[in-house]
Design a protein around this motif. Sequence first.
Motif, PDB file in Angstrom:
ATOM      1  N   UNK A 199     -13.651  -9.599   1.350  1.00 55.36           N
ATOM      2  CA  UNK A 199     -12.974  -8.565   1.762  1.00 55.36           C
ATOM      3  C   UNK A 199     -12.400  -8.778   3.292  1.00 55.36           C
ATOM      4  N   UNK A 200     -12.991  -9.972   3.975  1.00 52.36           N
ATOM      5  CA  UNK A 200     -12.454 -10.341   5.201  1.00 52.36           C
ATOM      6  C   UNK A 200     -11.182 -10.914   5.068  1.00 52.36           C
ATOM      7  N   UNK A 201     -10.813 -11.434   3.901  1.00 57.86           N
ATOM      8  CA  UNK A 201      -9.459 -12.193   3.953  1.00 57.86           C
ATOM      9  C   UNK A 201      -8.542 -11.053   3.126  1.00 57.86           C
ATOM     10  N   UNK A 202      -8.866 -10.268   2.708  1.00 58.97           N
ATOM     11  CA  UNK A 202      -7.830  -9.217   2.151  1.00 58.97           C
ATOM     12  C   UNK A 202      -7.344  -7.952   2.860  1.00 58.97           C
ATOM     13  N   UNK A 203      -6.404  -7.353   2.390  1.00 58.16           N
ATOM     14  CA  UNK A 203      -5.785  -6.470   3.047  1.00 58.16           C
ATOM     15  C   UNK A 203      -6.735  -4.942   2.878  1.00 58.16           C
ATOM     16  N   UNK A 204      -6.518  -4.233   3.652  1.00 57.14           N
ATOM     17  CA  UNK A 204      -7.118  -2.886   3.510  1.00 57.14           C
ATOM     18  C   UNK A 204      -6.896  -2.222   2.315  1.00 57.14           C
ATOM     19  N   UNK A 205      -7.798  -1.669   1.691  1.00 54.19           N
ATOM     20  CA  UNK A 205      -7.550  -1.284   0.035  1.00 54.19           C
ATOM     21  C   UNK A 205      -6.583   0.456   0.475  1.00 54.19           C
ATOM     22  N   UNK A 206      -7.106   1.193   1.279  1.00 58.65           N
ATOM     23  CA  UNK A 206      -6.491   2.401   1.744  1.00 58.65           C
ATOM     24  C   UNK A 206      -5.088   1.909   2.008  1.00 58.65           C
ATOM     25  N   UNK A 207      -4.883   1.061   2.942  1.00 56.53           N
ATOM     26  CA  UNK A 207      -3.510   0.956   3.539  1.00 56.53           C
ATOM     27  C   UNK A 207      -2.448   0.333   2.512  1.00 56.53           C
ATOM     28  N   UNK A 208      -3.133  -0.571   1.333  1.00 55.62           N
ATOM     29  CA  UNK A 208      -2.313  -1.074   0.406  1.00 55.62           C
ATOM     30  C   UNK A 208      -1.939  -0.125  -0.629  1.00 55.62           C
ATOM     31  N   UNK A 209      -2.764   0.958  -0.918  1.00 55.96           N
ATOM     32  CA  UNK A 209      -2.487   2.066  -1.812  1.00 55.96           C
ATOM     33  C   UNK A 209      -1.401   3.048  -1.287  1.00 55.96           C
ATOM     34  N   UNK A 210      -2.019   3.361   0.137  1.00 57.19           N
ATOM     35  CA  UNK A 210      -0.727   4.328   0.911  1.00 57.19           C
ATOM     36  C   UNK A 210       0.594   3.503   0.830  1.00 57.19           C
ATOM     37  N   UNK A 211       0.786   2.204   0.952  1.00 52.34           N
ATOM     38  CA  UNK A 211       2.241   1.867   0.985  1.00 52.34           C
ATOM     39  C   UNK A 211       2.821   1.810  -0.498  1.00 52.34           C
ATOM     40  N   UNK A 212       1.958   1.341  -1.572  1.00 54.72           N
ATOM     41  CA  UNK A 212       2.299   1.281  -2.756  1.00 54.72           C
ATOM     42  C   UNK A 212       2.750   2.795  -3.194  1.00 54.72           C
ATOM     43  N   UNK A 213       2.037   3.792  -3.037  1.00 53.50           N
ATOM     44  CA  UNK A 213       2.610   5.026  -3.447  1.00 53.50           C
ATOM     45  C   UNK A 213       3.777   5.526  -2.500  1.00 53.50           C
ATOM     46  N   UNK A 214       3.877   5.435  -1.326  1.00 53.32           N
ATOM     47  CA  UNK A 214       4.985   5.654  -0.503  1.00 53.32           C
ATOM     48  C   UNK A 214       6.231   4.728  -0.844  1.00 53.32           C
ATOM     49  N   UNK A 215       6.150   3.646  -1.405  1.00 48.18           N
ATOM     50  CA  UNK A 215       7.226   2.996  -2.025  1.00 48.18           C
ATOM     51  C   UNK A 215       7.822   3.613  -3.213  1.00 48.18           C
ATOM     52  N   UNK A 216       6.932   4.368  -4.131  1.00 44.33           N
ATOM     53  CA  UNK A 216       7.284   4.979  -5.399  1.00 44.33           C
ATOM     54  C   UNK A 216       8.039   6.324  -4.953  1.00 44.33           C
ATOM     55  N   UNK A 217       7.330   6.815  -3.837  1.00 44.84           N
ATOM     56  CA  UNK A 217       7.982   8.508  -3.574  1.00 44.84           C
ATOM     57  C   UNK A 217       9.185   8.042  -2.835  1.00 44.84           C
ATOM     58  N   UNK A 218       9.583   6.868  -2.091  1.00 46.81           N
ATOM     59  CA  UNK A 218      10.880   6.655  -1.672  1.00 46.81           C
ATOM     60  C   UNK A 218      11.949   6.591  -2.520  1.00 46.81           C
ATOM     61  N   UNK A 219      11.374   5.874  -3.809  1.00 42.41           N
ATOM     62  CA  UNK A 219      12.338   5.641  -4.945  1.00 42.41           C
ATOM     63  C   UNK A 219      12.921   7.130  -5.442  1.00 42.41           C
ATOM     64  N   UNK A 220      12.209   8.208  -5.328  1.00 41.79           N
ATOM     65  CA  UNK A 220      12.349   9.461  -5.565  1.00 41.79           C
ATOM     66  C   UNK A 220      13.298  10.100  -4.494  1.00 41.79           C
ATOM     67  N   UNK A 221      13.552   9.361  -3.586  1.00 44.13           N
ATOM     68  CA  UNK A 221      14.387  10.113  -2.214  1.00 44.13           C
ATOM     69  C   UNK A 221      13.739  11.012  -1.386  1.00 44.13           C
ATOM     70  N   UNK A 222      12.245  10.599  -1.324  1.00 45.53           N
ATOM     71  CA  UNK A 222      11.523  11.420  -0.294  1.00 45.53           C
ATOM     72  C   UNK A 222      11.169  10.563   0.859  1.00 45.53           C
ATOM     73  N   UNK A 223      10.733  10.917   1.817  1.00 45.45           N
ATOM     74  CA  UNK A 223      10.449   9.999   3.361  1.00 45.45           C
ATOM     75  C   UNK A 223       8.913  10.509   3.507  1.00 45.45           C
ATOM     76  N   UNK A 224       7.895   9.678   2.793  1.00 43.24           N
ATOM     77  CA  UNK A 224       6.691   9.969   3.032  1.00 43.24           C
ATOM     78  C   UNK A 224       6.138   9.384   4.177  1.00 43.24           C
ATOM     79  N   UNK A 225       5.002   9.855   4.958  1.00 45.61           N
ATOM     80  CA  UNK A 225       4.436   9.422   6.074  1.00 45.61           C
ATOM     81  C   UNK A 225       2.982   9.323   5.529  1.00 45.61           C
ATOM     82  N   UNK A 226       2.464   8.324   6.233  1.00 48.32           N
ATOM     83  CA  UNK A 226       1.139   8.032   6.044  1.00 48.32           C
ATOM     84  C   UNK A 226       0.247   8.537   7.049  1.00 48.32           C
TER      85      UNK A 226
END
Length: 248
Positions: free
Chosen positions: A92-119
Amino acid sequence: MAEQPLSAATLVHQLRQVPGDYPLPWRIQVRSICASTELELDRWLQREPIGAAARVVVAHRQGFGHGQQGRVWSSPAGGLWLSAALPWPPDPDRSASLALAVSVGVALQLEELGLEPAIKWPNDLLVSSLKLCGFLPRLTWRAGRVRHARVGLGLNGTNSVPAGAVSLQQLRVRQRPAVLGARVLRALEWAAAAAEQPELVRRQAQQRLWNPGPLDHDGQRWSITGLSLDGGLQLENASGSTVLRRRF
């Protein structure tokens, strides 16, 4: 024509239709109702330890879903409620934050739907300052190394929502349950693929970070200045700086 109900077969079909650059082999279970998708996934992993494939349990409705710090997670019909197990780097010391990675992944999909999500740190996604999606990320360990990542996730679709929340229906975004489910799985695939790029994940998350203004912490007033590589919230005031971290 009546909408086709969500099933493992329809979800697999929609995964083939939703573009994804980092596909994972998925094993999928769908429940009409269950106490908790987290409990269902626990039982599944106890019977069959995770191998090369990612796992997900999706429920039309949960009876006793829970969120951060054991809070009740309202999970009525019409939303997307799931728990997934994903591959994750062992160190885990060399990997991304799981919480941030999931936040970004879902945000990217919501942006594909025309939304502007904030984390909203540490584990919510907002649209117009209202909660649309929440998730509970954690790492599963064995002998001091990460075995896999776990994510419980809820996304408001056509379900009724409490004060302070919003649904896709209220935002006039219509997605069939299977398509919405496929998009969330693509989001989790993005998170897994970006796990070894912590700076990319941090930078993408920081670009979308919700900043409501000064906040109170440890008896002082602080300003939010950004995110750390390990997913912490960086704070600053006249007396210095600190990093707020949340363990799930």
